[in-house]
Structures are given as C-alpha cells and as structure tokens.
Design an enzyme around this catalytic site. Structure first.
Site, short mmCIF file in Angstrom:
data_model
loop_
_atom_site.label_atom_id
_atom_site.label_comp_id
_atom_site.label_asym_id
_atom_site.label_seq_id
_atom_site.Cartn_x
_atom_site.Cartn_y
_atom_site.Cartn_z
CB SER A 105 -0.97 -0.03 1.18
OG SER A 105 -1.97 0.94 1.05
CG HIS A 123 -5.98 -2.14 0.31
ND1 HIS A 123 -5.16 -1.61 -0.67
CD2 HIS A 123 -5.43 -1.75 1.49
CE1 HIS A 123 -4.17 -0.93 -0.11
NE2 HIS A 123 -4.32 -1.00 1.20
CG ASP A 149 -6.84 -2.25 -3.36
OD1 ASP A 149 -7.41 -1.48 -2.59
OD2 ASP A 149 -5.67 -2.61 -3.22
#
Length: 711
Positions: free
Chosen positions: A563, A683, A648
């Site tokens: 991320s 995610h 995501d």
C-alpha cells in the site's frame, strides 16, 4: 549491478546454476505481455505528463481484463518451477498454526464472548455463553456457513443490543469494503428483513434496544460521509439522516462511550478532529457539538463519571496530553490538564475503569503501560525488560473491574494474553500462542535493535531477528520491511509465518523510518507532505547501514512493503536500484500525482494533509519528483514482484498495472518483473485465514528462488 542468466529447460527438469546471481528460470520463448500504448496528455500547472497506459483504469473493459489475465498467465508460467515449493511453504506455514483455536473469552453485559476456529475451516465462529463459561455454547455467527458460495467473504464484527437479543452485523462479499448491514434475532436465530446497503458494516445501539446509528459511504469515493438512525421494524428507506459530512477531506464514524451514557459522532481528517455527543438512552436526543473543529486541533474523547477525558494536541502538545472537561462545559476553554505534554513520550491511548486510569505511552520507540488510581494512591508502569517488544491493552470492556487485559510479544516470543490485577499486581497468562511442529525454541533466534544514521544525521531505529546459526558475514539474505506513512507504527511483533524465512537463513529487519510514529509524533511530521522524501531516504540509508555492518550485501538484500509501503518500494527502486536484489510491492500506491488529482477515487480528498494537494503547484512539483510511475526511466531494475487485487478500494488495480508496464519498457537489466492481480480480492487480499497464506507463499517463493533455495 545484477543480471540473471536464463536457464535451459531440459525436459521437465530445471537445472539451477550455483552462481548466486543466476537465480530464476526463464524459458527463452516466454515473452512478457506488452501493453498497448495509448498516450493521454495530462496537463496541470502548465506541465504535461504523457500517460501511455491511462486506458487501464477502464474497469471491466474486455481489453483491460484480457491484459490482467495475460499478466497472470505470464506470472504462472515463469513461476511454474516454484509451484511445488509454494505448496510446501503453504503446508509448512499452516502446520505451525493451531487450527482448532479460540480467543480468550471476555465478559460483557452478562455474557462471555469469544471467537473460535475449527480444523480445516477458513473462517471464524463467533460464540457466547450466558453467565458462566460452564454453560452451553451459543453460536452467534458461523462465517464458514455464511461464506459458502462466495469467493470472498468478510464480516465486520457485530454489536449486541443492551437486552442481548439482537445482533447487528455487516457483510462484504466483494472486497470493496462496502458492507450490507443486517440484523439477527438471537432468540430465534432468524435474520430480520432489514438490509441496509453501502455501510461501514457496524452499528451502534442506543439503550432502548430498537434504535441504531450507522455510517454510510459515498457511492463513488467510498468516503464515510453520512450517519443515519434506523429503528428496527421500519423500512431502511425511512431512516433518518442525522449528520452529513460535506467536507471531502473528512471521514466520519459513530460509537458509544464505555459508560454507555453517550453516543458519539466523530469527524476526522489527517490534521483535525471534531465530535458531537447525544444521550444514548433512546435515540431521540439531538447531537450537541463537543468542540468545533479548528484546523490542526486533534482530540479524542472518553467518558467517566460526570466528565470527559480528552487526548489532545492542544497548545502545541505535539506528543499529546490528557485533559478533562465536565459534561456540561465541553468547549476547549473549559479543558483542564490531567497529564502534561512530554517531549520524549508519545501519549497514544487511555483505558478507563471505575478505579483506574490506564495510559498507553511510547518512549524511545517502546510501548509503555502506565497504571494510575483515580484516588492517586497508585501510579506505576508494567515492567517489560526486552530490548524490543510489543505490548498493548486488548479488550477491556468491563468497567467495574480490577483486571487489565493486555497482550505481549516480541520478534522471538509468541504472543501472550495476560490478565493483570491492578490492585495486587499479580498476573495470569490466559493464553500463549502455540507454535506447532515441535521445532520452535525462542532461544534459537537472536533479536536486536540497532540504529542507522540517515544522511541528515538522524538516527533511525531498526528491529532485527535471525536464527542463531545465521552468520553476519555479508552473505546472508536479508528482507527489509517498512511502511512509513500516516503515523502508523510497525511494532516488532512475532510471526510464525516468518519462521519459514528465518529457518532458511534469512535475516528480517523492520526499518522504523520517518512517516510512522515509532519515535513520537514529530517522527511522523518529518515524513509527510513536503518532507515525504525522508521516508524513502531513511529506508535507503538503513539498507546501506545493513550492508556496511555485514548483515547482508546488495546481492542478497531484499525489500518489501504494501500500500503506502508499496509507494516506498517504488520510490527506493527508482532512487537506489543497485542496492537490492529483489523487491516485493503489494497493492502499491505508485501513481501518486494522477491519483491525488482525481477526487473521484476513494481516499484522495481525505489525504491531502498526508501527501499534499497537487492542485497547488508546490505540492504537484514535489509529488512528481518522487511518484514511482512518473520517475520510472531507463535503468537496471532489480527483480520485482508486484501484487494487487482487482476490487481494491484503497489502491486501484490500475496503478500497479500501469507501473509494471512502464517498468518493463524501461528496464535495462535482465532481471524479472512479475505481476499478479487477484481477480477476486481487494486491498486486504484473499479472505480466509489459510487462503492468505497462499499469497505469502508466493512472496516467499519469489525471494527464496532468487537465493537458489528450493526446499
């Protein structure tokens, strides 16, 4: 500069070179997917950026799906020789986990609650027992049954009405973090007819057992922006909008105080918070402003007796201080100091009990738990004597108790859940994490904390673990991990999964770089906005220190992050590609400028205070100077493995997809750039506790294959 020599496929046998640099098998006729270039000019502040792969953001377009599937096919072909090893790694990691496990029960409102797992099943079973742990088990939710028929499943916890008869819970079956809120009658086991879409998945009960408050998300940006009130038995379309947050830089949430006296609506941005309070009795009271938002003023509130306790940075308290105010006079001019600001101690949280106040602090990077009595007859810290460790209070729902429950672990010490008697100072270990397999002994692993000097002279702490048989002679493979954003601190915690690397000779290092809060709030401030590059240079300088100190060498140094940590990977691989033999970037935020200019994307507007707003030229220029996608140019990149999830909601799939296409175009080395997009995940990756291990097995196989380790 590292190169790899293609290896010949002889029938079904892959022959590995003994040269450490000849690390991956590659058939000569396997060609990576070539993404079509469709140049789009992106102009801002008179500057034009040409994006050849802008078209990839057309979600569900056949050409986009085809490209992603071709990338997955390429990944599978090039890693075919590791598939058996991946399966072995998965089996090995899974074998260390106690499958029929359960959490330590906690008591709330007459019931004992716990979560357990069954052998061979991926999902948790949420249970409770009435009055005593000796009574019959009541299964509240069995996620294994609920997940049937879904490739992804996640339940966002649940909350119980005060009369213990109704459970509110949220479910996401897409992995976009858009939860459907539902209600279950715990007397009959039946679901109530109400279904409320597009929520955060959680609801807060008032004390009348029929009214709940919940948070809805913007359909496009997924920003939490509305609080609704729902009364059981009424149509969701009749729900009352209680509060709407129109400032796009804020997200909102709702909760009930531990005292059960107030419902709280919170609004928060990166730099500013605001709260509103109302009686929790029956949902008929209007909300009253606690303290109106002021840019730069952060605070959080907890209730005890007739007062609110306020954790705040008021009056330039960078590391926060504790204040209090009466229920009837909550504005900041009425706040009085309880615990003053300290330059060297970060005040992170508090837990309120009838007779005790528990303060969670961080000093010199280490967790501290301070216990004080309201009557001021006691004030002491829990003793922790390791060089580096992780300790924090866990579920402490009961208000009228002498027992504090906390968790403790270290890089070489499995997690324990401990009940501590705050009066007698006696402790009882309620649960110790078991590492199955019989070959784990904590004394076999060496744990260190070292300090690397950054280029500006700042000392950066690094937590390290390795097997005692691993030599520090510059030849050991080392995986360096960091995050470095949002003030999120990566504490040095234990992992059974990581043993699969340590037992094969890897050293593991966590770089506590600026952008987190390991060394206090200023550590965060010095790693964001126009100081963001400190995060990247800290990581690089730690890498150089590890090499200079003979922990590893550039032929054996690997880096990973996900991320915002994926942004970190993208930045360092542009700035210092020669330092690393391999990089793992998970769901990486790499197209910083384009994303931060698109306010329709989830998170964008709420993160202007983290990254800056590129609609302002100063921030635009600074972002562009480090954005990995905008700075991918001709250079010898190391081996890179990039992963993402098609659904995501945090980092859109097209960011890593575009980045990989551009890296392949400009890479002047023979090193591999691999990309895998999970077409079912978001995610957080795959759902299910064991499915996630398969993703880690992919990562570990990538690293170990680069070291010619295949068993």
């Amino acid at each position: 500069m590292k190169k790899i020599v293609p290896l010949l496929l002889l029938t079904l046998i892959f022959v590995y070179s003994c040269n450490q640099k000849d690390t991956r098998t590659l058939t000569k006729n396997t060609i990576p997917p070539k993404a079509e270039k469709k140049p789009v000019n992106l102009e801002k502040h008179g500057d034009i950026r040409v994006d050849d792969y802008f078209w990839m953001k057309e979600r569900d377009h056949p050409e986009v799906v085809d490209y992603l599937e071709r990338e997955n096919d390429y990944y599978n072909k090039l890693t075919e020789h590791t598939k058996e090893f991946q399966a072995e790694l998965f089996k090995e990691m899974k074998a260390r986990i106690k499958e029929d496990d359960a959490s330590v029960p906690f008591k709330n409102n007459g019931y004992w609650y716990y979560t357990r797992y069954e052998t061979g099943k991926d999902y948790p079973i949420f249970c409770r027992k009435k009055d005593s742990l000796d009574t019959a088990e009541i299964v509240v939710f069995d996620n294994n049954e609920m997940a049937k028929g879904h490739s992804y499943f996640n339940q966002a916890g649940y909350s119980i009405s005060e009369d213990n008869t109704i459970a509110a819970f949220g479910v996401d079956v897409v992995s976009r973090r858009k939860y459907t809120l539902q209600f279950k009658d715990l007397k009959t086991g039946d679901l109530l007819p109400e279904r409320i879409e597009n929520t955060t998945g959680r609801a807060v009960w008032t004390n009348d057992n029929k009214t709940v408050y919940y948070t809805r998300k913007d359909e496009e940006t997924l920003r939490s922006n509305q609080i609704f009130k729902h009364v059981l038995g009424t149509p969701p379309e009749d729900d009352v909008l209680v509060f709407q947050e129109d400032d796009e830089t804020y997200n909102i949430f709702v909760y009930k105080t531990k005292s059960k006296k107030f419902i709280i609506i919170g609004s928060g941005s990166t730099l500013t918070t605001e709260y509103q309070i109302a009686s929790a009795e029956d949902g008929t009271s209007d909300f009253k402003m606690f303290q109106k938002r002021e840019r730069g003023l952060e605070y959080s509130i907890a209730h005890y007796g007739e007062d609110f306790y306020i954790l705040t940075n008021k009056d330039k308290a960078t590391n926060f201080k504790l204040m209090k105010a009466s229920e009837t006079a909550t504005e900041k001019e009425n706040w009085t100091e309880v615990i003053p600001h300290r330059d060297e101690v970060l005040l992170e949280d508090i837990d309120i009990f009838k007779d005790f106040l528990v303060i969670s602090e961080r000093s010199n990077g280490l967790n501290k738990i301070r216990i004080t009595r309201w009557d001021e007859t006691a004030d002491y810290y829990l003793p922790f004597d390791n060089e580096t460790y992780t300790a924090f209070p866990t579920a402490n729902i009961d208000f009228d108790t002498e027992i504090l429950r906390y968790a403790y672990n270290a890089l070489n010490t499995p997690s324990s859940v401990i009940d501590f008697n705050m009066v007698t100072k006696e402790k009882e270990i309620k649960k110790e994490q078991k590492v199955l397999g019989g070959d784990f002994k904590k004394e076999n692993y060496v744990m260190e904390r070292i300090w690397a000097t950054a280029r500006d002279g700042v000392k950066v702490p690094v937590s390290i673990i390795y097997h005692k048989d691993t030599k520090k002679n510059g030849k050991a493979p080392l995986l360096q991990y960091a995050y470095g954003s949002y003030g999120s601190t990566i504490d040095p915690s234990f992992s059974t999964i990581r043993l699969s690397l340590l037992n094969r000779g890897f050293i593991y290092a966590i770089a506590h770089i600026r952008g987190g809060e390991y060394l206090g709030r200023q550590w965060y401030e010095d790693g964001k906005l126009l100081k963001k590059k400190n995060t990247f240079t800290d990581f690089i300088d730690v890498s150089k220190h590890l090499i200079d100190s003979k922990y590893t060498s550039s032929d054996h140094l690997y880096a990973s992050g996900g991320s915002a940590g994926g942004l970190l990977m993208g930045a360092v691989v542009n700035m210092a590609p020669e330092l690393y033999h391999g990089i793992i970037a998970a769901v990486p935020f790499v197209d910083v400028v384009t994303t931060m200019l698109d306010d329709s994307i989830p998170l964008t507007t709420g993160e202007y205070d983290e990254w800056g707003n590129p609609n302002t030229k100063e921030y635009y220029d600074y972002m562009k100077s480090y954005s990995p996608y905008d700075n991918a140019f001709a250079k010898a990149y190391p081996n890179i493995f990039v992963t993402t999830g098609y659904h995501d909601s945090q980092v859109q799939y097209w960011e890593p997809a575009k980045w990989v296409a551009k890296l392949r175009e400009y890479n002047t080395s023979e090193n591999q750039i691999l990309f895998y997009c999970d077409m079912d995940a978001g995610h957080g990756g795959a759902s299910g506790r064991f499915e996630a291990l398969k993703e880690i097995a992919k990562d570990y196989a990538f690293l170990l294959d680069l070291e010619n380790i295949n068993k």
